[in-house]
Design a protein around this motif. Structure first.
Motif, PDB file in Angstrom:
ATOM      1  N   SER A  49     -26.094   5.625  -3.130  1.00 36.53           N
ATOM      2  CA  SER A  49     -26.539   4.480  -2.341  1.00 36.53           C
ATOM      3  C   SER A  49     -26.683   4.897  -0.890  1.00 36.53           C
ATOM      4  O   SER A  49     -26.098   5.902  -0.451  1.00 36.53           O
ATOM      5  CB  SER A  49     -25.566   3.313  -2.461  1.00 36.53           C
ATOM      6  OG  SER A  49     -24.298   3.670  -1.940  1.00 36.53           O
ATOM      7  N   ILE A  50     -27.461   4.109  -0.164  1.00 34.61           N
ATOM      8  CA  ILE A  50     -27.716   4.408   1.238  1.00 34.61           C
ATOM      9  C   ILE A  50     -27.754   3.110   2.019  1.00 34.61           C
ATOM     10  O   ILE A  50     -28.334   2.120   1.579  1.00 34.61           O
ATOM     11  CB  ILE A  50     -29.015   5.224   1.389  1.00 34.61           C
ATOM     12  CG1 ILE A  50     -29.216   5.695   2.825  1.00 34.61           C
ATOM     13  CG2 ILE A  50     -30.230   4.451   0.878  1.00 34.61           C
ATOM     14  CD1 ILE A  50     -30.299   6.754   2.958  1.00 34.61           C
ATOM     15  N   SER A  51     -27.121   3.125   3.168  1.00 33.61           N
ATOM     16  CA  SER A  51     -27.065   1.928   4.003  1.00 33.61           C
ATOM     17  C   SER A  51     -28.425   1.615   4.603  1.00 33.61           C
ATOM     18  O   SER A  51     -29.351   2.415   4.552  1.00 33.61           O
ATOM     19  CB  SER A  51     -26.027   2.118   5.107  1.00 33.61           C
ATOM     20  OG  SER A  51     -26.412   3.188   5.966  1.00 33.61           O
ATOM     21  N   TRP A  52     -28.539   0.441   5.227  1.00 36.31           N
ATOM     22  CA  TRP A  52     -29.837  -0.057   5.680  1.00 36.31           C
ATOM     23  C   TRP A  52     -30.434   0.811   6.783  1.00 36.31           C
ATOM     24  O   TRP A  52     -31.655   0.888   6.912  1.00 36.31           O
ATOM     25  CB  TRP A  52     -29.747  -1.525   6.123  1.00 36.31           C
ATOM     26  CG  TRP A  52     -28.386  -2.003   6.484  1.00 36.31           C
ATOM     27  CD1 TRP A  52     -27.383  -2.384   5.639  1.00 36.31           C
ATOM     28  CD2 TRP A  52     -27.859  -2.157   7.801  1.00 36.31           C
ATOM     29  NE1 TRP A  52     -26.279  -2.769   6.350  1.00 36.31           N
ATOM     30  CE2 TRP A  52     -26.540  -2.645   7.685  1.00 36.31           C
ATOM     31  CE3 TRP A  52     -28.378  -1.951   9.084  1.00 36.31           C
ATOM     32  CZ2 TRP A  52     -25.736  -2.911   8.784  1.00 36.31           C
ATOM     33  CZ3 TRP A  52     -27.580  -2.218  10.186  1.00 36.31           C
ATOM     34  CH2 TRP A  52     -26.272  -2.691  10.012  1.00 36.31           C
ATOM     35  N   THR A  53     -29.585   1.493   7.563  1.00 36.10           N
ATOM     36  CA  THR A  53     -30.131   2.399   8.575  1.00 36.10           C
ATOM     37  C   THR A  53     -30.295   3.818   8.053  1.00 36.10           C
ATOM     38  O   THR A  53     -30.934   4.647   8.693  1.00 36.10           O
ATOM     39  CB  THR A  53     -29.212   2.473   9.806  1.00 36.10           C
ATOM     40  OG1 THR A  53     -27.970   3.051   9.396  1.00 36.10           O
ATOM     41  CG2 THR A  53     -28.986   1.107  10.412  1.00 36.10           C
ATOM     42  N   GLY A  54     -29.687   4.082   6.912  1.00 38.40           N
ATOM     43  CA  GLY A  54     -29.659   5.448   6.404  1.00 38.40           C
ATOM     44  C   GLY A  54     -28.494   6.256   6.933  1.00 38.40           C
ATOM     45  O   GLY A  54     -28.324   7.420   6.572  1.00 38.40           O
ATOM     46  N   GLY A  55     -27.671   5.645   7.764  1.00 35.27           N
ATOM     47  CA  GLY A  55     -26.581   6.372   8.388  1.00 35.27           C
ATOM     48  C   GLY A  55     -25.412   6.660   7.476  1.00 35.27           C
ATOM     49  O   GLY A  55     -24.614   7.581   7.738  1.00 35.27           O
ATOM     50  N   ASN A  56     -25.283   5.884   6.410  1.00 29.90           N
ATOM     51  CA  ASN A  56     -24.190   6.078   5.450  1.00 29.90           C
ATOM     52  C   ASN A  56     -24.757   6.283   4.056  1.00 29.90           C
ATOM     53  O   ASN A  56     -25.625   5.528   3.612  1.00 29.90           O
ATOM     54  CB  ASN A  56     -23.262   4.869   5.444  1.00 29.90           C
ATOM     55  CG  ASN A  56     -22.517   4.715   6.754  1.00 29.90           C
ATOM     56  OD1 ASN A  56     -21.862   5.636   7.217  1.00 29.90           O
ATOM     57  ND2 ASN A  56     -22.636   3.562   7.370  1.00 29.90           N
ATOM     58  N   THR A  57     -24.268   7.302   3.393  1.00 32.44           N
ATOM     59  CA  THR A  57     -24.680   7.585   2.028  1.00 32.44           C
ATOM     60  C   THR A  57     -23.447   7.786   1.153  1.00 32.44           C
ATOM     61  O   THR A  57     -22.400   8.236   1.634  1.00 32.44           O
ATOM     62  CB  THR A  57     -25.565   8.842   1.950  1.00 32.44           C
ATOM     63  OG1 THR A  57     -24.858   9.953   2.525  1.00 32.44           O
ATOM     64  CG2 THR A  57     -26.869   8.644   2.714  1.00 32.44           C
ATOM     65  N   TYR A  58     -23.586   7.442  -0.107  1.00 35.03           N
ATOM     66  CA  TYR A  58     -22.489   7.520  -1.060  1.00 35.03           C
ATOM     67  C   TYR A  58     -23.012   8.114  -2.361  1.00 35.03           C
ATOM     68  O   TYR A  58     -24.161   7.856  -2.736  1.00 35.03           O
ATOM     69  CB  TYR A  58     -21.896   6.135  -1.306  1.00 35.03           C
ATOM     70  CG  TYR A  58     -21.443   5.439  -0.047  1.00 35.03           C
ATOM     71  CD1 TYR A  58     -22.329   4.642   0.674  1.00 35.03           C
ATOM     72  CD2 TYR A  58     -20.155   5.579   0.440  1.00 35.03           C
ATOM     73  CE1 TYR A  58     -21.940   4.009   1.843  1.00 35.03           C
ATOM     74  CE2 TYR A  58     -19.747   4.943   1.599  1.00 35.03           C
ATOM     75  CZ  TYR A  58     -20.647   4.161   2.297  1.00 35.03           C
ATOM     76  OH  TYR A  58     -20.256   3.541   3.459  1.00 35.03           O
ATOM     77  N   TYR A  59     -22.156   8.846  -3.044  1.00 37.02           N
ATOM     78  CA  TYR A  59     -22.571   9.515  -4.274  1.00 37.02           C
ATOM     79  C   TYR A  59     -21.482   9.400  -5.329  1.00 37.02           C
ATOM     80  O   TYR A  59     -20.284   9.325  -5.016  1.00 37.02           O
ATOM     81  CB  TYR A  59     -22.841  11.000  -3.996  1.00 37.02           C
ATOM     82  CG  TYR A  59     -23.935  11.243  -3.002  1.00 37.02           C
ATOM     83  CD1 TYR A  59     -23.655  11.385  -1.644  1.00 37.02           C
ATOM     84  CD2 TYR A  59     -25.266  11.313  -3.410  1.00 37.02           C
ATOM     85  CE1 TYR A  59     -24.668  11.590  -0.718  1.00 37.02           C
ATOM     86  CE2 TYR A  59     -26.278  11.521  -2.492  1.00 37.02           C
ATOM     87  CZ  TYR A  59     -25.967  11.662  -1.154  1.00 37.02           C
ATOM     88  OH  TYR A  59     -26.981  11.855  -0.238  1.00 37.02           O
ATOM     89  N   SER A  60     -21.920   9.441  -6.573  1.00 35.77           N
ATOM     90  CA  SER A  60     -20.954   9.579  -7.655  1.00 35.77           C
ATOM     91  C   SER A  60     -20.422  11.009  -7.639  1.00 35.77           C
ATOM     92  O   SER A  60     -21.079  11.931  -7.142  1.00 35.77           O
ATOM     93  CB  SER A  60     -21.610   9.275  -9.000  1.00 35.77           C
ATOM     94  OG  SER A  60     -22.562  10.265  -9.330  1.00 35.77           O
ATOM     95  N   ASP A  61     -19.243  11.183  -8.188  1.00 35.61           N
ATOM     96  CA  ASP A  61     -18.639  12.520  -8.218  1.00 35.61           C
ATOM     97  C   ASP A  61     -19.496  13.504  -8.996  1.00 35.61           C
ATOM     98  O   ASP A  61     -19.530  14.699  -8.690  1.00 35.61           O
ATOM     99  CB  ASP A  61     -17.242  12.449  -8.819  1.00 35.61           C
ATOM    100  CG  ASP A  61     -16.236  11.777  -7.901  1.00 35.61           C
ATOM    101  OD1 ASP A  61     -15.178  11.359  -8.404  1.00 35.61           O
ATOM    102  OD2 ASP A  61     -16.527  11.655  -6.683  1.00 35.61           O
ATOM    103  N   SER A  62     -20.200  13.008  -9.999  1.00 32.60           N
ATOM    104  CA  SER A  62     -20.970  13.899 -10.870  1.00 32.60           C
ATOM    105  C   SER A  62     -22.205  14.497 -10.193  1.00 32.60           C
ATOM    106  O   SER A  62     -22.724  15.514 -10.663  1.00 32.60           O
ATOM    107  CB  SER A  62     -21.393  13.151 -12.138  1.00 32.60           C
ATOM    108  OG  SER A  62     -22.206  12.051 -11.812  1.00 32.60           O
TER     109      SER A  62
END
Length: 126
Positions: A49-62
């Protein structure tokens, strides 16, 4: 709201693909965007996932360290760069747009997303 995913295909293990998702119908820059995937016989799972500005991103461990999510708010586009692909990455990949504007946090649950693209198939051969 419409989301159109593209870029899937057949690739050998270790290869790369770049998925794209074009969004329309709402103010794109106000909403988190996510990528999910669903393999045959399995539940839909969070990829990134990515925040609305693109400043924060998240990933699954896989996929952490192999995949990169990005967005271009000027073009209403979100991307998923997938490197070092593995056969277990084989799935239909869906882009999704958050149900809440100005959200915060990881946003890794299916329930947070109100709009979904049609999916694009990624097949990784061994």
């Amino acid at each position: 709201v419409q989301l159109q995913a593209s870029g899937g295909g057949l690739v050998q293990a270790g290869g790369s693909l770049r998925l794209s998702c074009a969004a329309s119908g709402r103010t794109f820059s106000r909403y988190y965007m996510g990528w999910f995937r669903q393999a045959p016989g399995k539940e839909r799972e969070f990829v990134a996932s990515i925040s609305w500005t693109g400043g924060n991103t998240y990933y699954s461990d896989s996929v952490k360290g192999r995949f990169t999510i990005s967005r271009d708010n000027a073009k209403n586009m979100v991307y998923l760069q997938m490197n070092s692909l593995k056969p277990e990455d084989t799935a239909i990949y869906y882009c999704a747009s958050d149900r809440e504007s100005w959200a915060a946090g990881r946003r890794s649950e299916v329930q947070w997303y109100a709009y979904w693209g049609q999916g694009t198939l990624v097949t990784v051969s061994s």
